[in-house]
Scaffold this motif. Structure first.
Motif, PDB file in Angstrom:
ATOM      1  N   SER A 274      -3.377  -0.253   9.343  1.00 20.60           N
ATOM      2  CA  SER A 274      -4.386   0.032   8.326  1.00 20.60           C
ATOM      3  C   SER A 274      -5.295  -1.176   8.087  1.00 20.60           C
ATOM      4  O   SER A 274      -4.842  -2.314   8.013  1.00 20.60           O
ATOM      5  CB  SER A 274      -3.702   0.430   7.017  1.00 20.60           C
TER       6      SER A 274
ATOM      7  N   ASN B  99      -7.011  -1.219   5.362  1.00 16.71           N
ATOM      8  CA  ASN B  99      -6.970  -1.330   3.909  1.00 16.71           C
ATOM      9  C   ASN B  99      -5.680  -2.042   3.505  1.00 16.71           C
ATOM     10  O   ASN B  99      -4.619  -1.436   3.429  1.00 16.71           O
ATOM     11  CB  ASN B  99      -7.025   0.074   3.283  1.00 16.71           C
TER      12      ASN B  99
ATOM     13  N   GLY C 277      -5.741   4.769  -2.417  1.00 15.64           N
ATOM     14  CA  GLY C 277      -6.577   4.402  -1.278  1.00 15.64           C
ATOM     15  C   GLY C 277      -6.308   5.278  -0.077  1.00 15.64           C
ATOM     16  O   GLY C 277      -7.177   5.457   0.783  1.00 15.64           O
TER      17      GLY C 277
END
Length: 845
Positions: free
Chosen positions: A171, A173, A329
């Motif tokens: 990821s 994020n 998220g």
């Protein structure tokens, strides 16, 4: 020899997979049919040989159809979805095997087959994933299956943690909240994950161990296929027969499963039976056929209530952590059913728009398990088994995960583990998997050498170790490779307790056993390197005499959900019951003796128990034997649902009433299925917990009144004493100080509507009133107590009847002499001689 475990298995309800770390990458090892996953299906042939995978799955369909010819269930020799009965006493009958086979044995066959796909090395260590909501008996059963499969070092990993590990590594994020939505073949898990600069932590988990793809298949069967057959054919008598109905459900379930899969990709699907698919005649002599066209709208009516349960659990999980769906998220989808467009639409509408489909729902758990396994050192036992002493033995120490772009490695030679004569000088070169970085040749020896390695961002970095002598000749070493996960951290603390761990403890204020959580063993406590919980302030309710087996102290250990504290222990999940008898103790343990309980839980949630008795300075350490759960009977469930409906009506809870109605319908459909009844019991317990709280709230006005009345009586008594200047030997200032403390406590109790605390304080105040009156009357209350023991002497159970008679007679003599103020010490001795427990032994108070 591997330095870390490096292998992960997703032992699924319907499909399983094995993944190995290769050059820092989790690689799915293909089955013998070159598929990523293996059907979790076992077939036993007439030679009593066990086969696993796709062929058994097709045999199972043939078995199910064949059973329709004479409706004899015992003829089946193929088994699937046995994961849902792990940790229970339920066994499966096989006509070919000639005996029953347990879920543990069947699971072991799946594990053996997955293991066989690894042909280039022996596999002794493994990480196996389990649902986050698995209970201790289910985890224990999984460990037993792994041992049966020949694994010597086994680590259990919660499925959402595995999925988050695989997702987190790739990821971009690295900060924020993620929600793992794991809807598998037989279980549902939700986990709220927080990522801070790549450091992962599990904030909270929830789920349902009986909710999954199987429920979707059964819903299609019960709400679409069976009603179609009932409408078009005369099968009423068949549906009224529990066993025959279950055989019919099993035969058409394959059509339901295919429809579910096809409708994940298509707008409509035709369920059409082939000739011979339903080889039986209805009551009119007609052979039934199926021809049903289902579209997304039809399916949504059937699936929506099931998916809604998972979404409600998810939203409750988010809200109790003071978050909203918009704060997520990523909503990470795991499990085959998450391909459903119906579910994805519902998730977008009710949870979050941020649905992340970047990971493969079918293999993400197994890949995450392998990544996690790459951070776990293999056990010393396995190292010794795998050690080849003809190679130079190395010891490598390092942090297996990091968010930094470099890492330090400690490398040294284990001379005593290497049988070959070693060169005077040995050089090591560490090379990264991509060839983009090398340490160059560094001299190493028996003392640790530190090498700094550079890492590629956002992946597992594997490194090869090559040894050389002074002349540049290569030397063989073991291990010769290691890996470091870059981009995520905190994996050692990600697993958390999915339930409160507590005991059944007697509360005097309630007059019964209640669930009591053990400090530090609350739900969501990180399991990093194991955790320890200690519960003090426990007292024995009766004496335990040394050497007497019938003198027992029972300590039932439970797993409880949110709000379990103070609930009926039977509404929670019994892990085991520890029993300590007089044979375990070195001396007499009097009634009211202090007991300190300690429970240690390791990263796989396995327990160790000890009880310390300060009076004896003795510690009793006991093996925590996890008991398999007995599936409930249909009669028990019907009775409990019926009783619960009366309580729901009494407390006017329409939501619970509706849920109980649904459970009755489910029981009618699934009363022939062991795991179906277990699922209903689990759902029923959740409703009973709600009713337990509702009953306490309904009882609150009466409890509040009793508390206030006792306090007003206490105040009135104090005022009379002051008005009459009749305090005698009473410390009136101390009494008034208690009065102020009581007022403050009562205000807090009433504000919180704490029934348990209110009853406890009421008992304390009533006791003080009695003792105060006793003191003021020169022991008149004690006089009545002695007279009671005299009158009821033969109805009371005594530890020493002769001694008790002597004491009562002494008390009667003091009364006759007018010395009632001297009775207290005699009464204490009399109370110590009473036996107020049942033959089965007491719990703690």
């Amino acid at each position: 020899m591997r330095n870390k475990i490096d292998y992960g298995i997703d032992l699924g309800t319907t499909n399983s997979a094995i993944v190995r770390m290769e050059n820092g990458v989790p690689v799915v090892k293909k089955t013998d049919k070159q598929a990523d996953t293996l059907p979790s299906c076992v077939y036993i042939n007439k030679k009593k040989e066990l086969q696993v995978g796709e062929i058994p799955y097709h045999n199972m369909k043939a078995d199910a159809i064949r059973a329709l010819r004479d409706f004899k269930k015992a003829d089946s020799n193929t088994f699937i979805e046995f994961k849902r009965t792990m940790g229970t006493t339920h066994n499966y009958e096989s006509s070919n095997y000639g005996k029953s086979i347990s879920p543990v044995e069947l699971s072991a066959e799946i594990l053996k087959t997955l293991k066989s796909f690894i042909s280039d090395e022996n596999l002794n260590s493994i990480v196996i994933t389990v649902p986050a909501k698995f209970l201790n008996p289910q985890n224990e059963a999984t460990m037993q299956a792994a041992k049966l499969a020949g694994f010597k070092h086994v680590e259990l990993l919660q499925e959402p943690v595995a999925a988050a590990t695989a997702y987190g590594l790739g990821s971009k994020n690295k900060d924020g909240y993620w929600l793992v939505f794991d809807f598998g073949g037989g279980t549902f898990d939700a986990a709220l994950i927080k990522s801070e600069e790549g450091i992962l932590s599990v904030l909270d988990t929830d789920g349902d161990a009986w909710l999954g793809g199987k429920n979707l298949d059964e819903a299609i069967v019960d709400q679409i296929i069976l009603p179609y057959l009932q409408e078009n054919y005369a099968i009423e008598s068949l549906l009224d027969d529990i066993e025959k109905k279950e055989i019919l459900r099993s035969a058409v379930k394959f059509s339901a499963e295919e429809a579910k899969i096809q409708l994940s990709l298509k707008e409509s699907w035709n369920i059409l039976s082939n000739l011979g698919d339903l080889p039986f005649e209805d009551e009119n002599g007609e052979e039934p056929e199926i021809d049903i066209t289902i579209n997304q709208e039809d399916l949504e009516k059937v699936f929506r209530p099931i998916f809604q349960k998972a979404i409600d659990i998810t939203n409750n999980l988010i809200s109790r952590n003071n978050l909203k769906g918009a704060d997520l998220g990523a909503l990470i989808l795991v499990g085959g059913p998450t391909y459903s467009p119906i579910l994805r639409k519902m998730l977008k509408e009710q949870v979050s728009e941020n649905i992340d489909t970047s990971v493969d729902p079918m293999t993400v758990v197994a890949k995450g398990a392998a990544l996690f396994a790459s951070t776990i050192s293999i056990s010393d036992e396995v190292k010794e088994i795998s050690r080849d002493s003809t190679k130079i033995q190395l010891d490598i120490k390092y942090e297996a995960t990091t968010v930094e772009l470099d890492s330090l490695i400690n490398l040294k030679i284990l001379k005593d583990k290497s049988s070959e004569i070693l060169p005077d000088k040995i050089f090591a070169e560490v090379t990264r998997f991509d060839g983009g970085w090398s340490s160059g040749k560094k001299i190493i020896g028996e003392k640790a050498s530190i090498i700094e390695v550079l890492l590629v961002e956002g992946r597992s970095n594997s490194f090869d170790i090559t040894l050389y002598d002074e002349t540049g000749n290569k030397l063989e070493c073991q291990p010769n490779q290691f890996s470091v996960l870059q981009g995520i951290g905190g994996l050692d603390g990600m697993q958390v307790l999915p339930y409160h761990i507590g005991i059944g403890k007697f509360f005097i204020s309630e007059g019964k056993d209640l669930f009591k959580s053990i400090p530090n063993l609350e739900k969501n406590k990180p399991l990093r390197n194991g955790i320890v919980g200690i519960l003090n302030d426990n007292r024995t309710r009766s004496a335990i005499r040394p050497g007497i087996a019938s003198d027992k102290l029972r300590i039932p250990i439970y797993q409880g959900e949110f709000g379990a504290d103070g609930s009926n222990p039977l509404l929670n999940n019994l892990v085991t019951e520890v029993v300590i008898t007089g044979e375990d103790l070195p001396a007499l343990l009097p009634e009211g003796s202090e007991v300190e309980i300690t429970i240690k839980i390791d990263s796989s949630q396995l327990m160790k128990f000890s009880a310390y008795f300060p009076l004896l300075n003795h510690t009793e350490e006991l093996q925590v034997d996890i008991n398999n759960t007995e599936p409930p009977t249909e009669e028990l469930l019907n009775n409990e649902i019926s009783k619960a409906k009366k309580v729901a009506k009494k407390v006017n809870d329409s939501d619970v009433s509706n849920n109980l109605d649904e459970l009755e319908v489910q029981l009618e459909n699934e009363k022939g299925s062991a795991d179906g009844k277990m699922k209903i019991l689990d759902s029923l317990r959740k409703e009973l917990l709600i009713l337990d709280k509702a009953e306490k709230l309904a009882e609150w006005p009466k409890i509040e009144k009793a508390l206030k009345d006792s306090f007003f009586e206490w105040e009135e008594l104090i005022n009379k004493i002051e008005d009459n200047n009749d305090d005698g030997e009473i410390d009136i200032d101390k009494v008034k100080s208690n009065n102020i403390e009581f007022k403050n406590t009562i205000e807090q109790i009433i504000r919180q509507k704490d029934s348990k605390a209110a009853k406890e304080l009421t008992d304390i105040i009533v006791g003080l009133i009695i003792e105060l009156r006793n003191s003021l009357t020169g022991g008149d209350v004690d006089r009545r107590r002695i007279e009671y023991h005299d009158k009821e002497f033969n109805n009371i159970s005594w530890k020493d009847k002769n001694k008790a008679r002597v004491l009562v007679n002494q008390g009667l003599k003091l009364i006759e002499e007018g010395k009632t103020n001297q009775l207290k010490s005699i009464l204490y001795q009399i109370w110590d001689l009473r036996i107020d427990s049942d033959e089965g032994g007491d719990t703690l108070s």
